[in-house]
Design an enzyme around this catalytic site. Structure first.
Site, PDB file in Angstrom:
ATOM      1  N   LYS A   1     -10.396  -0.322   3.966  1.00  0.00           N
ATOM      2  CA  LYS A   1     -11.188  -0.921   2.889  1.00  0.00           C
ATOM      3  C   LYS A   1     -12.667  -0.635   3.075  1.00  0.00           C
ATOM      4  CE  LYS A   1      -8.060  -4.445   1.270  1.00  0.00           C
ATOM      5  NZ  LYS A   1      -7.324  -5.374   2.093  1.00  0.00           N
TER       6      LYS A   1
ATOM      7  N   HIS B   1       0.852  -1.189   0.000  1.00  0.00           N
ATOM      8  CA  HIS B   1       0.000   0.000   0.000  1.00  0.00           C
ATOM      9  C   HIS B   1       0.890   1.243   0.000  1.00  0.00           C
ATOM     10  CE1 HIS B   1       0.658   0.790   4.228  1.00  0.00           C
ATOM     11  NE2 HIS B   1       0.136  -0.374   4.584  1.00  0.00           N
TER      12      HIS B   1
ATOM     13  N   CYS C   1      -8.956  -3.464  20.215  1.00  0.00           N
ATOM     14  CA  CYS C   1      -7.711  -2.813  19.795  1.00  0.00           C
ATOM     15  C   CYS C   1      -8.084  -1.557  19.015  1.00  0.00           C
ATOM     16  CB  CYS C   1      -6.896  -3.758  18.912  1.00  0.00           C
ATOM     17  SG  CYS C   1      -5.671  -2.877  17.925  1.00  0.00           S
TER      18      CYS C   1
ATOM     19  N   CYS D   1      -2.010  -6.467  15.216  1.00  0.00           N
ATOM     20  CA  CYS D   1      -0.745  -5.814  15.595  1.00  0.00           C
ATOM     21  C   CYS D   1       0.385  -6.833  15.701  1.00  0.00           C
ATOM     22  CB  CYS D   1      -0.855  -5.123  16.949  1.00  0.00           C
ATOM     23  SG  CYS D   1      -2.026  -3.780  17.040  1.00  0.00           S
TER      24      CYS D   1
ATOM     25  N   CYS E   1      -3.136  -9.259  20.143  1.00  0.00           N
ATOM     26  CA  CYS E   1      -3.849  -8.702  18.985  1.00  0.00           C
ATOM     27  C   CYS E   1      -3.163  -9.204  17.725  1.00  0.00           C
ATOM     28  CB  CYS E   1      -3.862  -7.171  19.008  1.00  0.00           C
ATOM     29  SG  CYS E   1      -4.539  -6.510  17.459  1.00  0.00           S
TER      30      CYS E   1
ATOM     31  N   HIS F   1      -7.245  -1.897  15.175  1.00  0.00           N
ATOM     32  CA  HIS F   1      -7.914  -2.885  14.326  1.00  0.00           C
ATOM     33  C   HIS F   1      -9.403  -3.074  14.626  1.00  0.00           C
ATOM     34  CE1 HIS F   1      -3.608  -3.785  13.985  1.00  0.00           C
ATOM     35  NE2 HIS F   1      -3.923  -3.978  12.733  1.00  0.00           N
TER      36      HIS F   1
ATOM     37  N   HIS G   1       3.767   1.669   2.533  1.00  0.00           N
ATOM     38  CA  HIS G   1       4.975   0.873   2.252  1.00  0.00           C
ATOM     39  C   HIS G   1       5.828   1.556   1.183  1.00  0.00           C
ATOM     40  CE1 HIS G   1       2.266  -2.725   3.391  1.00  0.00           C
ATOM     41  NE2 HIS G   1       3.083  -2.513   4.397  1.00  0.00           N
TER      42      HIS G   1
ATOM     43  N   LYS H   1      -7.956   7.762   8.130  1.00  0.00           N
ATOM     44  CA  LYS H   1      -7.138   6.566   8.043  1.00  0.00           C
ATOM     45  C   LYS H   1      -7.649   5.732   6.872  1.00  0.00           C
ATOM     46  CE  LYS H   1      -5.853   2.572  10.622  1.00  0.00           C
ATOM     47  NZ  LYS H   1      -5.734   1.787  11.789  1.00  0.00           N
TER      48      LYS H   1
HETATM   49  O1  ME8 Z   1       4.725  -3.416  10.776  1.00  0.00           O
HETATM   50  N1  ME8 Z   1       1.315   5.509   6.020  1.00  0.00           N
HETATM   51  O2  ME8 Z   1       4.625  -4.363   8.695  1.00  0.00           O
HETATM   52  P1  ME8 Z   1       3.447  -3.509   8.036  1.00  0.00           P
HETATM   53  C1  ME8 Z   1       2.653   5.399   6.140  1.00  0.00           C
HETATM   54  N2  ME8 Z   1       6.107  -6.373   9.459  1.00  0.00           N
HETATM   55  N3  ME8 Z   1       3.266   4.275   6.553  1.00  0.00           N
HETATM   56  C2  ME8 Z   1       2.500   3.234   6.859  1.00  0.00           C
HETATM   57  C3  ME8 Z   1       1.101   3.267   6.749  1.00  0.00           C
HETATM   58  C4  ME8 Z   1       0.505   4.484   6.306  1.00  0.00           C
HETATM   59  N4  ME8 Z   1      -0.810   4.637   6.151  1.00  0.00           N
HETATM   60  N5  ME8 Z   1       0.622   2.062   7.142  1.00  0.00           N
HETATM   61  C5  ME8 Z   1       1.720   1.306   7.460  1.00  0.00           C
HETATM   62  C6  ME8 Z   1       5.062  -4.269   9.985  1.00  0.00           C
HETATM   63  N6  ME8 Z   1       2.834   2.002   7.289  1.00  0.00           N
HETATM   64  C7  ME8 Z   1       6.119  -5.283  10.352  1.00  0.00           C
HETATM   65  C8  ME8 Z   1       7.481  -4.590  10.372  1.00  0.00           C
HETATM   66  S1  ME8 Z   1      10.130  -4.622  10.774  1.00  0.00           S
HETATM   67  C9  ME8 Z   1      11.229  -5.659  11.504  1.00  0.00           C
HETATM   68  C10 ME8 Z   1       8.606  -5.487  10.801  1.00  0.00           C
HETATM   69  C11 ME8 Z   1       4.221   1.568   7.546  1.00  0.00           C
HETATM   70  O3  ME8 Z   1       3.277  -4.087   6.682  1.00  0.00           O
HETATM   71  C12 ME8 Z   1       4.398   1.035   8.939  1.00  0.00           C
HETATM   72  O4  ME8 Z   1       4.521   2.094   9.842  1.00  0.00           O
HETATM   73  O5  ME8 Z   1       2.275  -3.452   8.938  1.00  0.00           O
HETATM   74  C13 ME8 Z   1       5.674   0.241   8.778  1.00  0.00           C
HETATM   75  O6  ME8 Z   1       6.813   1.064   8.930  1.00  0.00           O
HETATM   76  C14 ME8 Z   1       5.574  -0.283   7.348  1.00  0.00           C
HETATM   77  O7  ME8 Z   1       4.541   0.462   6.706  1.00  0.00           O
HETATM   78  C15 ME8 Z   1       5.252  -1.765   7.284  1.00  0.00           C
HETATM   79  O8  ME8 Z   1       4.028  -2.035   7.947  1.00  0.00           O
END
Ligand code: ME8
Length: 517
Positions: free
Chosen positions: A303, A20, A146, A132, A129, A149, A23, A300
């Protein structure tokens, strides 16, 4: 002198769907910093990848009636391809389900913690959770759910291994206070420091194999599977060969110079990870850069609201450079920022179509028309570059300073200062300030009129403009690498070692760099 190393990482995204926009933004930030450091002579290792274990992933795969491995294989490939399509310059892509690249490092780290006496078995009774992938307490919940979520956590009662996080709380706090682990921005540093006042408990570090079969078995006790965060954090060293026969990358690059993460995973990176590293006797990361969240239409993304921004759509419709430019100009690296279609188009037109695209097109056109694309820096031009030039109307110059003085003394120092502090939007402000200045230069000196009166002076003005644009391509290259290269090739600039232009041999644009939308 040996090259200075720079190790930068992104967090590893859960491979349970396509990437998304959050990422992709995180990947973009890390890519910009990696490219900037390379431009400045650093030997950069840039790590990204996917987090492929945990309950959330195995349940999603199950609900799709797919084997977990094939599910994560597909999603990891989608992530990698998308990052490639965005021109991410990552050095390595780690996948936590990779038994050769990741598992040995994760296991070796566990064994180190265990050897330090920091792993013990105990009963865990509490809440978890799945969204999370975190153990939570009643006080983390809102109306029993939570807040992230909107789901009630699961009650867990089981015999697990624990990690003695509490033992390291004071040490980690001191390292954060002293900036030995530098958390950027300051507000996030304060946020994590306030956490310590609540007291830090030990953390459950494994779950029974029967409860969560998809993950890395605990060394010496396959009836337990490592907690997904224990496994995931290890990626930053496993990817460098920690725990494997060839650990030369680890020896060269560890510790990380900067971990780029989002605000929701600060606790894991600023508390748990440093504690694990201290327990294992390994060096600590130098900086943690914490970006905000991208919201959509002020909310935020979700979906159910139907406001999810799909980065793929934007790349397909407007191109990767348009998305990178929007991130660079309009998404704050530190605060939450809103992504809307209207903002995107406004930014595209202002910065790309009417900004850099229009400037380059005008200057190339004049150089082509008046000088068949060839202008040289002769002594007169050099003198002119260094002082103010008379305008056509004979006025001694608009207020201001000569262009190369302005660039070297004002624009570039400000740009580098912001880049070093990861103030990416401010750094790009300096680029667009220079673009405006060059637009103003054309307005002031009117080369399209001057050419009929004084060709030598017109040439001087065009050399100035082309020189200014060449500086812009260097400043832009971490942000818009493709556009920067394209413009450079159109300028055909030759420079002395100190950057003074010798000549330009320009080509005209066949189509606009960025057509208006
Ligand atoms: O947390 N805006 O994975 P993840 C900006 N697997 N950044 C966002 C966002 C948004 N709306 N939503 C998510 C994980 N992120 C773990 C990490 S590291 C050893 C393990 C960012 O797929 C989020 O803050 O939920 C994180 O830095 C990254 O996307 C991955 O989130």
């Amino acid at each position: 002198m040996p090259q200075k190393k720079f190790y930068i990482t992104t967090s590893i995204a859960y491979a349970n769907a396509a990437p998304h926009v959050g990422h992709v933004y995180e990947e973009f930030i890390a890519d910009v910093i990696a490219r900037y450091k390379r431009n400045n002579g650093f030997d950069v290792f840039f790590l990204t990848g996917t987090d492929e274990h945990g309950t959330k992933i195995s349940r999603t795969a199950e609900s799709k009636k797919q084997s977990v491995q094939s599910f994560v294989d597909e999603n990891a490939e989608t992530f990698r391809k998308f990052y490639d399509s965005m021109d991410s310059s990552y050095s390595s892509f780690i996948r936590t389900s990779d038994k050769e690249a990741h598992w040995p490092g994760a296991k070796a780290l566990w064994e180190k913690l265990s050897a330090s006496g920091d792993i013990y078995k105990s009963k865990y009774t509490g809440l978890y959770c799945v969204g999370c992938e975190a153990y939570v307490t009643e006080k983390d919940l809102v109306d029993g759910k939570c807040p992230h979520h909107g789901v009630a956590p699961e009650k867990i009662e089981e015999e697990n291994y624990f990690f003695k996080l509490s033992k390291y709380a004071d040490a980690v706090k001191a390292k954060i206070e002293s900036n030995e682990i530098h958390i950027i921005p300051e507000t996030r540093k304060n946020e994590i420091l306030s956490l310590f006042t609540e007291g830090i408990s030990d953390v459950s570090f494994s779950r029974p194999e029967g409860q969560i079969p998809w993950g890395i078995p605990v060394p010496g006790d396959p009836s337990q599977i490592m907690y997904v965060w224990c496994d995931a954090l290890a990626n930053y060293i496993s990817a460098l060969g920690y725990g494997r026969e060839d650990s030369s990358l680890f020896d060269t690059y560890w510790p990380a110079d900067v971990h780029v993460i989002g605000k929701d995973i600060l606790r894991f990176h600023a508390l748990l990870w440093p504690a694990m590293l201290l327990s294992a006797g390994l060096a600590l990361p130098r900086e943690i850069l914490v970006h905000g969240f991208i919201t959509s239409e002020g909310k935020k993304m979700s979906k159910s609201i139907g406001n999810v921004v799909d980065p793929k759509e934007y790349v397909e419709k407007h191109g990767k450079e348009a998305l990178r430019s929007f991130f660079a100009r309009d998404i704050s690296p530190f605060e939450d920022s809103d992504f809307t279609d209207a903002k995107f188009l406004e930014s595209y037109n202002a910065n790309l179509a009417n900004g850099i695209g229009n400037l380059v097109s005008r200057v190339l056109k004049m150089t082509g028309q008046y000088f068949e694309g060839k202008v040289v820096m002769n002594q007169d031009v050099e003198v002119l570059l260094k002082r103010k030039i008379e305008t056509v109307s004979g006025v001694e110059d608009t207020p201001g300073v000569p262009l190369n003085y302005y660039i070297n003394e004002e624009i570039l120092p400000a740009y580098h200062e912001h880049m070093e502090k990861y103030e990416l939007t401010k750094a790009t402000d300096t680029i667009w300030t220079l673009i405006k200045r060059l637009d103003g230069y054309i307005t002031d000196y009117e080369p399209y009129k001057l050419v009929k009166i004084d060709k030598a002076k017109t040439e001087a003005i065009l050399v100035n403009l082309l020189y200014g644009i060449s500086v812009i391509t260097n400043m832009l290259s971490p942000f818009l690498p493709e556009t920067s290269e394209k413009i450079k090739s159109l300028l055909g600039g030759q420079f002395e070692e100190n950057g003074t232009p010798i000549s330009f041999s320009t080509k005209e644009l066949e189509t606009p760099l960025f057509p208006r939308k």
